[in-house]
Enzyme design. Structure first.
Site, mmCIF file in Angstrom:
data_model
loop_
_atom_site.group_PDB
_atom_site.id
_atom_site.type_symbol
_atom_site.label_atom_id
_atom_site.label_comp_id
_atom_site.label_asym_id
_atom_site.label_seq_id
_atom_site.Cartn_x
_atom_site.Cartn_y
_atom_site.Cartn_z
ATOM 1 N N HIS A 56 4.866 18.597 -21.282
ATOM 2 C CA HIS A 56 5.703 18.155 -22.401
ATOM 3 C C HIS A 56 6.142 16.704 -22.190
ATOM 4 C CE1 HIS A 56 6.302 22.026 -24.526
ATOM 5 N NE2 HIS A 56 6.119 22.548 -23.316
ATOM 6 N N GLU A 105 7.191 14.658 -24.253
ATOM 7 C CA GLU A 105 8.320 14.290 -25.121
ATOM 8 C C GLU A 105 9.651 14.308 -24.390
ATOM 9 O OE1 GLU A 105 7.608 18.787 -26.025
ATOM 10 O OE2 GLU A 105 6.446 17.021 -25.424
ATOM 11 N N CYS A 149 1.175 20.949 -24.714
ATOM 12 C CA CYS A 149 1.287 22.294 -24.145
ATOM 13 C C CYS A 149 0.385 23.262 -24.906
ATOM 14 C CB CYS A 149 2.745 22.746 -24.129
ATOM 15 S SG CYS A 149 3.031 24.160 -23.030
#
Length: 535
Positions: A506, A508, A380
């Site tokens: 993102h 993750e 990001c």
């Protein structure tokens, strides 16, 4: 549909979230469709505008809800996409109720805690299960029993028990059983008092999860059973484990999910933990080591980057590697300190964030990774940082910046999304949730994913400025992924580096312990190829 409610007592931070996530996984391994939920008593509408130092990371769901970090644990454990009904705060409850009152939906009634506030809470509890078509809803109530702000939530879950019946509802209470070294004994009185407080609210817990440092003697369990009015096998130890992913196995050794299924009258198959056990085998038998620098603004609180931290470890699990994270405060990174800070580092991650503090240190970090050919993964803001650094030091635009950090810059390589301006509220105005991305063929980015169409979760307000796309590509910063219409840049990579990727999303949030996200898996692989760290 069955409902499980998990409350906490004595102190916070006892592991309600991990208990809820573990139970969700255990029930899933018995063939049930499980959905999880967190009820948070704070007044904010959601954690989206809260400082990470206050509440850790903000976890974003597929449908764009900004939620509590515990939802990340739920998704990583049960591997189910949660939704906007999976997190509810006091602020959101009152927001919804007051808007209904203004629209006249209560037909002139006096709006009160009971029934209007509790009804809104119950609407979310029922909706999360209906939306997911779940067999079981596991709901964690934030805070501890006795907190003033959590009282409406406790009352609402009491009402659910009355409405659904005892055979469809289980109450689990997580409490502290401290060990007093001076007298060499475990003390049950805090748990007794906490359960009494809960009983005073009309809820009798069915299971006590005793957070303790070691194994409690049988007489201690019997004492808790006797004074808290639960069956003996319903007193379950929750001890510290080597890896948080050991928690489901530790709890199931005490027949946790079997007891829950018994109480809920669920006729389900025997549990199959083979997939989870295989994963734990990989976790506990890694032979290599790698050191990754995580450069951020909030590194004093590691929970601010919880999903990034876990995703790095996931990448290690699939590469037979222990991942050592070197937490670096971005404000400390300068041309003079970089060599020392990044000494013996095999890879660098720059995660997301907002605001101008520490930005120059992150730009210096991206420069160091690029010029020293150290694997770099920008998430990001980390992608935007890579673009700013490239514009300054390769394209020669020394004032290149983001509109967010310098409105006077004449080379805003990062700018507002279309139709936005400074005149916006900070809450809920970003690109949030899952968006599709088309990957550029022949890129390292494509090699990581093994496909050319993906969907990833976003949480940002600014975009790569298309005015600089051609010039960047001509000098080696490739546009590796875009929105389907080609308008929004989703990923960049530097073709002159072994692994230098920045993404506007993102990744993750979609990584799992037994199925690492491809970007983290390949990033750790590339980092190991630079030379494994010493044990």
């Amino acid at each position: 549909m069955k409902f499980i409610f998990i409350t906490g007592g004595v102190v916070s931070g006892l592991g309600k979230g991990i208990t809820a996530a573990s139970l969700g996984r255990l029930l899933k391994q018995r063939g049930l469709k499980v959905i999880s939920q967190k009820l948070d008593p704070y007044i904010n509408v959601d954690p989206g505008t809260m400082s990470p130092y206050q509440h850790g990371e903000v976890f974003v769901t597929e449908d764009g809800a900004e939620t509590d970090l515990d939802l990340g644990h739920y998704e990583r454990f049960i591997d189910e996409d949660l939704n906007r009904f999976s997190n509810l705060t006091t602020g959101k409850v009152y927001w919804n109720v007051l808007h209904k009152e203004r629209r006249g939906e209560y037909l002139g009634e006096t709006v009160q805690i009971i029934p209007h506030i509790t009804d809104e809470i119950k609407r979310f509890i029922y909706s999360v299960g209906d939306h997911a078509e779940a067999d079981v809803v596991v709901t964690e109530i934030g805070g501890t029993v006795g907190d003033i702000e959590s009282q409406p939530f406790i009352e609402a879950i009491r009402q659910v028990g009355r409405e659904q019946g005892k055979e469809n509802t289980v109450y689990i209470h997580v409490s502290l059983v401290p060990f007093i070294s001076g007298s060499n004994e475990y003390k049950t009185k805090p748990t007794q008092h906490s359960v009494r407080e809960l009983q005073g609210c009309g809820i009798a817990p069915d299971i006590i999860i005793a957070r303790c440092d070691g194994h409690m003697p049988e007489d201690v369990k019997q004492k808790i059973s006797h004074f808290c009015n639960v069956q003996e096998d319903c007193v379950i130890e929750n001890t510290t484990v080597e890896s948080l992913y050991d928690a489901p196995v530790m709890l199931e050794k005490q027949n946790f999910s079997g007891i829950v299924c018994r109480l809920l009258h669920l006729d389900v198959p025997a549990i199959d933990m083979s997939e989870w056990d295989d994963m734990l085998g990989r976790i506990h038998n890694r032979s290599r080591y790698v050191t990754i620098a995580l450069v951020g603004k909030y590194v004093r609180l590691h929970d601010a980057y919880l999903s990034v931290k876990e995703s790095l470890h996931h990448g290690g699990y699939e590469n037979d590697a222990h991942v050592r994270i070197r937490w670096i405060e971005s404000e400390d990174v300068t041309p003079e300190t970089a060599d020392e800070l990044f000494k013996d580092v095999q890879g660098i991650v720059v995660p997301g964030g907002f605001g101008g503090r520490g930005i120059e240190g992150k730009i210096e970090t991206a420069k160091y990774a690029r010029t020293h050919n150290i694997p770099y993964l920008g998430l990001c803001l980390g992608m935007q940082i890579a673009a700013i650094e490239f514009a300054r030091n390769v394209l020669g635009y020394t004032d290149a910046n983001s509109h967010e950090f310098d409105e006077t810059s004449t080379h805003k390589i990062i700018h507002f999304m279309a139709d936005q301006s400074d005149d916006i509220d900070k809450g809920g105005t970003m690109r949030l949730g899952a968006y599709p991305c088309v990957i550029t063929k022949g890129t390292l980015f494509e090699k990581c994913y093994g496909t050319d169409h993906i969907s990833e979760r976003h949480r940002h307000r600014y975009e790569f400025n298309n005015s600089f796309r051609q010039e960047c590509e001509e000098h080696g910063l490739i546009i590796a992924g875009t929105s389907p219409d080609g308008h929004l840049v989703e990923a960049v990579e530097n073709r002159n580096c072994r692994f230098f990727i920045g993404v506007q999303f993102h990744p993750e949030f979609k990584s799992r312990p037994y199925k690492a996200h491809p970007l983290f898996r390949e990033f750790i692989k590339a980092s190991l190829e630079t030379g494994a760290a010493d044990e």
